[in-house]
Design an enzyme around this catalytic site. Sequence first.
Site: not given
Length: 388
Positions: A71-72, A151, A199-201, A237, A325
């Site tokens: 995400g960052t 958040n 973001s995936g996580h 990649t 964070c």
Amino acid sequence: MEKIYIDHNATTPLDHEVLDEMLPFLRDDWGNPSSVHWAARGPKAAMDTARERVAALLNCAPLEVVFTATGTEGDNHAIKGVALAKKNKGNHIITTVVEHPAVLNTCKYLEKEGFAVTYLKVDAMGRLDLDELRAAIRPETILISIMYANNETGVIFPIDEIGEIAREKGIVFHTDAVQAVGKIPIDVKTLKVDLLTLSGHKLYGPKGTGALFVRRGVRLVPLMHGGHQERNRRGGTENVAGLVGLGKACEMANESMEENVKHMSGLRDRLEKGIAAKIPDIKINGDVEHRLPNTANISFEYVEGESLLLGLDMMGVAASSGSACTSGSLEPSHVLLAMSLSHEMSHGSVRFSFGKDNTEAEIDYIIEVMPPIVERMRSMSPLYAGAK
Ligand SMILES: *Cc1c(COP(=O)(O)O)cnc(C)c1O
């Protein structure tokens, strides 16, 4: 001891169905998707499917999805990418004081590079004043970057109205939707956003995966120069297995959104009611009418949030103060301070962020173990003794 995880805004567990979908691409189907031979076919097809699944969750075209590592990275790509692409048109960016560090620190960096940034304030409920946004717009404004949902508090900003304002003035609009995607319905067909980060996580996918929605026609300078991957928008990649996981996570979020919203908001309300009934002198932070279904941010007067978290941790409960964070820095939350909470109340806040697998029994356990912890801490506080 029970182990209870109520910190899903920091990260979510990897869904086992997601993991199952990823494993073949770590073990057997390891080809480079950019190759032209047989080994590329499986990974390439799987990446296409992943892209379609991300696009389906946002209701955009697959070509409008650029995969990122985090995400960052998506936030950096959007903000720096527009800044560089439009630097001859203007140098002014508008954002808010309550953004995630991925946006705030990118903007601070750009200030050092000659850009001007306006940081919009929020009120005591964490809301924006759209008149302040309108007034901040200058002829040289090239980008508005405002988060979808906060958040720390879960407060949701009026992204549709902000998009209207941006579109009317011809200004590119980016939203950091990392906390919103997968939790609430998002439709970029109707929403006037040009760039959107996920973001995936944060949605039961793997760490180190993400995506940036880039509306067709929006020009961005790449962050990562290299090969032709992602149609020249991001060299390198691809993390095939990770992105397959991201796609699966998006598909699952799409399928069970309604059910998850109901479940999580039920748990949140249960916790807030339970705590309010058993613990005096608390405050629920943020605009409760407009917030994520899974987030509760509560201040406990005369209590140190970090100590409260340690107390909860000893009882097996994982929650957080502010964001992952910033905790550990001992600075009070910049989000809560911006909402005019006192230093004490900001320090005394705990964020509970629920997930789809939390249960009512877990919430009841927290409601049971918290009051004695808070009481013990208050009994040691000279301030509390003085006030009572
Ligand atoms: C977690 C988070 C990010 C950063 O995402 P990563 O994938 O961890 O880099 C950005 N913005 C918000 C609002 C977040 O909650």
